[in-house]
Design a protein around this motif. Sequence first.
Motif, mmCIF file in Angstrom:
data_model
loop_
_atom_site.group_PDB
_atom_site.id
_atom_site.type_symbol
_atom_site.label_atom_id
_atom_site.label_comp_id
_atom_site.label_asym_id
_atom_site.label_seq_id
_atom_site.Cartn_x
_atom_site.Cartn_y
_atom_site.Cartn_z
ATOM 1 N N TRP A 11 0.814 -1.208 0.000
ATOM 2 C CA TRP A 11 0.000 0.000 0.000
ATOM 3 C C TRP A 11 0.853 1.266 0.000
ATOM 4 O O TRP A 11 2.031 1.231 0.332
ATOM 5 C CB TRP A 11 -0.975 0.000 1.170
ATOM 6 N N THR A 12 0.185 2.348 -0.420
ATOM 7 C CA THR A 12 0.816 3.658 -0.434
ATOM 8 C C THR A 12 -0.221 4.722 -0.134
ATOM 9 O O THR A 12 -1.398 4.568 -0.484
ATOM 10 C CB THR A 12 1.480 3.959 -1.796
ATOM 11 N N GLU A 13 0.231 5.793 0.489
ATOM 12 C CA GLU A 13 -0.621 6.959 0.714
ATOM 13 C C GLU A 13 -0.385 8.009 -0.362
ATOM 14 O O GLU A 13 -1.043 9.040 -0.370
ATOM 15 C CB GLU A 13 -0.327 7.554 2.093
ATOM 16 N N ILE A 36 -7.100 5.188 -3.663
ATOM 17 C CA ILE A 36 -7.467 6.331 -2.835
ATOM 18 C C ILE A 36 -8.765 6.937 -3.376
ATOM 19 O O ILE A 36 -8.899 7.176 -4.570
ATOM 20 C CB ILE A 36 -6.337 7.387 -2.825
ATOM 21 N N ASP A 53 -8.274 5.686 2.082
ATOM 22 C CA ASP A 53 -7.277 6.745 2.213
ATOM 23 C C ASP A 53 -5.890 6.287 1.757
ATOM 24 O O ASP A 53 -4.929 7.034 1.848
ATOM 25 C CB ASP A 53 -7.225 7.276 3.645
ATOM 26 N N VAL A 54 -5.819 5.042 1.267
ATOM 27 C CA VAL A 54 -4.585 4.514 0.683
ATOM 28 C C VAL A 54 -4.943 3.727 -0.568
ATOM 29 O O VAL A 54 -6.073 3.276 -0.730
ATOM 30 C CB VAL A 54 -3.802 3.593 1.665
ATOM 31 N N SER A 56 -4.055 0.216 -2.450
ATOM 32 C CA SER A 56 -3.481 -1.045 -1.991
ATOM 33 C C SER A 56 -3.794 -2.207 -2.923
ATOM 34 O O SER A 56 -4.761 -2.175 -3.687
ATOM 35 C CB SER A 56 -3.994 -1.376 -0.587
#
Length: 138
Positions: A11-13, A36, A53-54, A56
């Motif tokens: 995952w990443t924001e 997102i 909010d991420v 993934s």
Amino acid sequence: MNRIMIEFTLWTENPEVDIDNINQIIDIFPVEKESIGDIKYYGEKNKLKRYADVSSLMYSTGYINTIEVEYALKKMLSLISPSISNLINIVNEYKLNSKFCIVIDTIEKPIISIPSDIIKVIAELSAEIDFDIYNNYD
């Protein structure tokens, strides 16, 4: 009921990271993908909603009838091993977070053992390890 499931999540924001492109590069299926801003409905009758909010990608073994964590982890490694080089490169290139979640739902006491070859792969992926334990034993 004695069962264990392994989930491997990247995952990443960072909203600039194209999770669809990463999914195509990795080329592992089945995958559960979330970006997102995606809306997910949950709860009784799916009346509650949340915004992701991420971004993934989550890979899962599904529940396996076993009390041995090592056995379930080996099932996950057999799923991701053909793409392990791509995974390591992508984690580093895109600065992704990664995690192995070990979900234990057993009546008997589980056998929790992680051999060094599996630890090595987890380390190469800079992955966290989470345990979700639902014990029904006395």
